[in-house]
Design a protein around this motif. Structure first.
Motif, short mmCIF file in Angstrom:
data_model
loop_
_atom_site.label_atom_id
_atom_site.label_comp_id
_atom_site.label_asym_id
_atom_site.label_seq_id
_atom_site.Cartn_x
_atom_site.Cartn_y
_atom_site.Cartn_z
N LEU A 167 0.84 -1.20 0.00
CA LEU A 167 0.00 0.00 0.00
C LEU A 167 0.88 1.25 0.00
CD1 LEU A 167 -2.72 -1.14 2.58
CD2 LEU A 167 -2.72 -1.36 0.09
N LEU A 168 0.66 2.11 -1.00
CA LEU A 168 1.51 3.29 -1.16
C LEU A 168 0.67 4.55 -1.13
CD1 LEU A 168 3.48 1.68 -4.12
CD2 LEU A 168 4.36 1.96 -1.81
N ALA A 169 1.26 5.61 -0.55
CA ALA A 169 0.59 6.92 -0.54
C ALA A 169 1.67 7.97 -0.33
CB ALA A 169 -0.47 6.97 0.55
N SER A 170 1.27 9.20 -0.09
CA SER A 170 2.28 10.26 0.02
C SER A 170 3.01 10.16 1.37
CB SER A 170 1.62 11.63 -0.10
OG SER A 170 1.10 12.01 1.14
N GLU A 171 4.05 10.96 1.50
CA GLU A 171 4.81 10.95 2.76
C GLU A 171 3.93 11.31 3.95
OE1 GLU A 171 6.48 15.46 1.94
OE2 GLU A 171 7.80 13.98 2.86
N SER A 214 1.09 10.21 4.76
CA SER A 214 0.47 9.07 5.45
C SER A 214 1.38 7.85 5.55
CB SER A 214 -0.87 8.71 4.82
OG SER A 214 -0.85 8.91 3.46
N ALA A 215 2.63 8.00 5.16
CA ALA A 215 3.57 6.88 5.32
C ALA A 215 3.60 6.49 6.80
CB ALA A 215 4.96 7.29 4.84
N GLY A 216 3.50 5.19 7.07
CA GLY A 216 3.51 4.72 8.46
C GLY A 216 2.11 4.42 8.98
N GLU A 217 1.09 5.00 8.34
CA GLU A 217 -0.30 4.69 8.74
C GLU A 217 -0.57 3.21 8.44
OE1 GLU A 217 -3.57 6.80 6.91
OE2 GLU A 217 -2.73 8.70 7.60
N THR A 218 -1.56 2.64 9.12
CA THR A 218 -1.88 1.25 8.80
C THR A 218 -3.30 1.13 8.25
OG1 THR A 218 -2.47 0.89 11.08
CG2 THR A 218 -0.29 0.16 10.43
N ILE A 219 -3.46 0.18 7.37
CA ILE A 219 -4.78 -0.09 6.77
C ILE A 219 -5.02 -1.59 6.90
CG2 ILE A 219 -6.05 -0.18 4.57
CD1 ILE A 219 -4.72 2.41 3.75
N PHE A 220 -6.26 -1.95 7.28
CA PHE A 220 -6.59 -3.36 7.42
C PHE A 220 -7.00 -3.98 6.10
CE2 PHE A 220 -6.76 -2.39 11.91
CZ PHE A 220 -6.32 -3.57 12.48
N GLU A 268 5.72 5.30 1.33
CA GLU A 268 5.84 6.28 0.26
C GLU A 268 6.47 5.57 -0.95
OE1 GLU A 268 8.24 9.61 1.43
OE2 GLU A 268 7.79 10.65 -0.45
N PRO A 269 5.95 5.80 -2.18
CA PRO A 269 6.54 5.07 -3.30
C PRO A 269 7.94 5.55 -3.65
CG PRO A 269 4.85 6.59 -4.08
CD PRO A 269 4.85 6.67 -2.58
N ASN A 270 8.77 4.61 -4.09
CA ASN A 270 10.07 4.98 -4.66
C ASN A 270 10.34 4.03 -5.82
OD1 ASN A 270 11.39 2.54 -3.77
ND2 ASN A 270 11.34 3.40 -1.70
N LYS A 271 11.52 4.15 -6.43
CA LYS A 271 11.72 3.38 -7.67
C LYS A 271 11.80 1.87 -7.43
CE LYS A 271 16.73 4.35 -8.19
NZ LYS A 271 17.14 3.61 -7.00
N ASN A 272 11.95 1.46 -6.18
CA ASN A 272 12.01 0.03 -5.88
C ASN A 272 10.67 -0.56 -5.41
OD1 ASN A 272 14.79 0.08 -6.40
ND2 ASN A 272 15.17 0.88 -4.34
N SER A 273 9.66 0.33 -5.28
CA SER A 273 8.40 -0.13 -4.68
C SER A 273 7.69 -1.21 -5.49
CB SER A 273 7.43 1.03 -4.53
OG SER A 273 7.98 2.05 -3.76
N PHE A 274 8.01 -1.31 -6.78
CA PHE A 274 7.23 -2.21 -7.63
C PHE A 274 7.95 -3.53 -7.95
CE2 PHE A 274 5.93 2.13 -8.15
CZ PHE A 274 4.57 2.04 -7.89
#
Ligand code: A2P
Length: 332
Positions: free
Chosen positions: A35-39, A41-47, A57-63
């Motif tokens: 799950l990716l979003a902006s900085e 909300s980085a660290g937030e959790t989603i069920f 936060e997305p970066n070039k290795n996220s995919f």
């Protein structure tokens, strides 16, 4: 492959949260979920399936190792990260308008043009919410008698703008009911108790980008450049559900009774048309039904092949998240 690694970009947004919910509801075969979003909300959790996932936060290795990436974080993020995701081997299903009109990017509504998905080269675009519900309602008519002309006026809910607009309508409504001065950040005017004939930016021809999206995307999805279309898009103080008044002129005659029979048989459409009992599609019904609701079907009084109708759908689900997940299902 029987299970897939899936990334959701914009997972904390109005559509992104819905994507995560729908992946679970529809038991999408997921091996790993990123799950990716902006900085912000980085660290937030989603069920997801009762398990907590941390937003990054997305970066070039996220995919890396991602098979399917569902993007819903706006055009800028899609333009930046979708090519990276594709290069890493993922197939991108993009909910932004970044690639919709690219000739090598299929624009898919699974009930309307599933066959076009074959031509993808890594990116598949999810159409604009107001386009999706209209083409679903018009496709059976197009197939039966052809369509020559469309005049559409939309009444679009604020959730289409995103969660900041949902907050703005809530705050302004409360401010007005409490005799306070309204504040605004998202729209150029007060949206509570108001209607704005303005969605997205104005183009040089006097139409808004939203109106031009409806025009261009409809032609692309229906594979018909000849249809004459004009659109007016308005934002209304409704939280969820887009409504549309659509007038069409068909090439050949079709009776309202025949049309109702066709709609009753069409997958993805719910006919709600019983005026004697005040039954017609209304925005709040879209919180219950995923189908595109069609009603107020009537013949024009001056044009023999003219038909008017009222179309309502849930803009976050069928207009965005559900359509995107259905594209992913089609893909696998
Ligand atoms: P965030 O919640 O951290 O702002 P909405 O359309 O409801 O406003 O949601 C937009 C989504 O796109 C949110 O999940 C938002 O994250 C995300 N987003 C916005 N900017 C970026 C960015 N630069 N990189 C990744 N995600 C982004």
């Amino acid at each position: 492959m029987s299970k897939f690694n899936v990334a959701v970009v914009g997972a904390t947004g109005a559509v992104g949260r819905e994507i995560v919910k729908i992946l679970e509801e529809r038991k999408f075969p997921i091996k790993d979920l990123v799950l990716l979003a902006s900085e912000r909300s980085a660290g937030e959790t989603i069920f997801f399936k009762k398990k907590e996932f941390t937003v990054q936060e997305p970066n070039k290795n996220s995919f890396e190792n991602i098979n399917i990436a569902l993007f819903s974080a706006g055009s800028t993020v899609s333009r930046k990260f979708a090519p990276i995701a594709v290069k890493t081997g993922a197939i991108v299903i993009d909910n932004s308008s970044a690639f919709r009109m690219d000739s090598h990017v299929p624009l898919i509504v699974p009930e309307v043009n599933p066959q076009s998905i074959m031509n993808h080269s890594g990116i598949i675009a999810n159409p604009n919410c107001s386009t999706i519900q209209m083409v679903i309602a018009l496709k059976p008519i197009l197939d039966e008698v052809g369509i020559n002309r469309i005049i559409v006026s939309t009444y679009q809910s604020v959730s289409g703008t995103g969660k900041s607009a949902i907050d703005e309508l809530t705050e302004q409504s409360s401010q007005i009911l409490n005799n306070k001065k309204t504040t605004r950040k998202v729209y150029p005017h007060q949206i509570a108790f108001n209607i704005l004939p303005h969605i997205d930016v104005f183009e040089d021809n006097g139409y808004t980008k939203e109106e031009m999206k409806l025009i261009h995307e409809t032609k692309k999805i229906l594979g018909n450049n000849k249809i004459k279309i004009t659109a007016t898009a308005a934002r209304v103080p409704v939280f969820y559900g887009h409504s549309e008044s659509v007038y069409i002129e068909t090439n050949n005659h079709i009776s309202i009774n025949k049309l109702k029979k066709i709609y009753l048989k069409t997958k993805g459409i719910k006919l709600v048309d019983d005026i004697e009992n005040n039954k017609y599609p209304i925005a709040i019904m879209s919180e219950i039904y995923d189908d595109v609701m069609v009603g107020r079907l009537r013949k024009d009084l001056t044009e023999p092949n003219g038909i008017s109708m009222w179309i309502v759908a849930n803009n976050l689900r069928k207009g965005a998240a559900l359509n995107a997940v259905q594209i992913a299902e089609l893909l696998i």
